[in-house]
Write a protein that holds these residues in place. Structure first.
Motif: not given
Length: 467
Positions: A309-315, A113-120
């Motif tokens: 494209t990267l926004v899509g892959l972020w999800h 949980i939260g890995i995309s947020f704190y990584t960015f």
């Protein structure tokens, strides 16, 4: 423990009181870090991953600040980004590969949980240090509080170091007006999440779980319901996070600004998940656009398509997310390039501005809704199947109700129009204002009782936890 969990109110109340009574300075920052670590345990997050990301970003920032410009520094920066993004890539994209089934038998590949947020958040800090926009943060305690700050740890907004780190020195400060506004945001966030999102969720899940047996009308309605569900779910969580931070004396950046009132897809992305879209604008679009600036509109198109494209892959790593990003990139490019021509066309026929704005808003919403099928479907094949059934207008009868879902959607639109018109609740009389507060609380409690009586666990879920 999710932010929508009623127990979270006790947690944030305890954190607010403790930080207010602890002396300002190092002790208060230690107290904040203790609450953030405790929140990680309650959230059942893998605590070692955010600590690894924070440690790599901290040491990487110090290293970049001491190495002189040159090829070695550039190579070090690329290596640091690779290390920083490795946990995210491992947990988020490895399961999408064909051989992950065999590997997954020996590893727990459930997305933390939260890995995309704190990584960015950490990556943005590292990039800012690399380009010398900011100086590396040398205070270890302050830096870990910046990365692990519990209100926005699991749901965003994706913060910037130059905005959040300087505020850590005033964490825990009490101010009456700030506290009132924070509680208003939290109340509105719970209203969005519990009353709107959790009300719409069962209807959406029922249709998308068995889309082959539902009519085109059901699928269309479920997609519209999902558009408001995901908005109310994410916006509600963001409001709770922003309000919680404000209770602690911290201002987080806004994450939504009435996105469904947008008149173009490009405007939609300036209003939707603002912290993510602005992150890709600053760290992906702008450098690419600058590199291809001599190619004019072609360079802009390349930068936009790459960014989306990267926004899509972020999800997610599924094909449907790649297609989702490409479609939105294409829509933004075509919208931006044709805007002047479309304005001249409509001006030629002297269409009133109000009608033009309404028409553009409805069209933009329907376009966004059509792409959300890719976002909600379990796979690309399911998405294609849903599109085929929606286009088959005569397939079956409607089974989804209209009354309660449309009431929830109307509440969402009313809140957005209220905010868009900048109508302040302080313009009301004191009696009407408090009546509004009590009515909102009563509706939230009533909706919670209904959800629990139906055996629903939606209050414990958050759509963006899987992203």
């Amino acid at each position: 423990m999710a932010l929508s969990d009623p127990r979270y109110l006790l947690f944030i109340a305890a954190a607010t009181l403790c930080l207010a009574f602890v002396a300002a300075g190092r002790r208060r920052e230690l107290c904040l870090l203790a609450f953030s670590c405790f929140f990680l345990l309650l959230l059942e997050a893998r605590w070692y991953i955010p600590f690894f990301v924070a440690g790599c970003a901290y040491l990487g920032g110090l290293a970049l600040s001491r190495i002189e410009d040159g090829r070695f520094r550039d190579m070090g920066f690329v290596a640091l980004l690779g290390v920083l993004f490795f946990p995210l890539a491992f947990y988020k994209y490895l399961p999408s590969l064909h051989f992950a089934v065999e590997l997954g038998s020996g590893f727990d590949l459930i997305l933390p949980i939260g890995i995309s947020f704190y990584t960015f958040t950490a990556a943005g800090y590292l990039i800012d240090v690399y380009v010398e926009k900011i100086e590396a943060e040398r205070r270890l305690l302050t830096f870990f509080n910046f990365i692990l700050f519990f209100p926005n740890f699991s749901v965003g907004p994706i913060e910037r170091a130059e905005h959040l780190i300087p505020q850590m020195s005033r964490v825990g400060g009490f101010d009456y007006r700030r506290t009132v506004s924070a509680m208003q945001l939290i109340l509105l966030g719970y209203f969005y999440k519990v009353v709107i999102a959790d009300t719409l969720a069962p209807y959406v899940d029922r249709v998308y779980a068995s889309h082959q047996t539902h009519s085109a009308e059901d699928l269309f309605l479920a997609t519209v319901y999902f558009a408001f569900q995901v908005y109310a779910d994410f916006a509600g969580y963001s409001l709770i996070a922003i309000g919680s931070a404000r209770l602690l004396g911290i201002d987080l950046i806004p994450n939504f600004r009435q996105p469904y009132l947008s008149t173009t897809v490009a405007e939609f992305w300036r209003r939707w998940h603002i912290s993510l879209s602005s992150w890709f604008r600053d760290y992906v679009f702008t450098p690419i656009h600058f590199r291809f600036r001599k190619r004019g509109r072609v360079g802009m198109a390349i930068a936009l398509l790459t960014s989306f494209t990267l926004v899509g892959l972020w999800h997610g790593g599924g094909v449907q997310f790649l297609v989702f990003g490409l479609i939105h990139g294409t829509l933004v490019v075509s919208s931006s390039l044709s805007l002047e021509a479309r304005n001249r066309f409509w001006a030629k026929y002297h269409i009133p501005d109000q009608i033009l704005v309404l028409g553009r808003t409805i069209i933009t919403f329907l376009i966004v809704c059509s792409t959300l099928v890719l976002f909600r479907a379990a796979s690309m094949s399911d998405a294609i199947s849903i599109y085929e059934r929606v286009l088959d207008f005569g397939s079956g009868q409607r089974t989804l109700p209209l009354g309660l879902p449309l009431l929830a959607i109307s509440a969402s639109l009313a809140c957005d129009v209220f905010a868009y018109k900048r109508l302040s609740i302080y313009a009301m009389s004191a009696g009407l204002r408090w009546a509004t507060y009590y009515a909102a609380i009563a509706i939230i409690l009533g909706a919670t009782v209904v959800h629990l009586s139906e055996g629903s666990s939606y209050a414990q879920q958050f759509i963006y936890f899987k992203f």
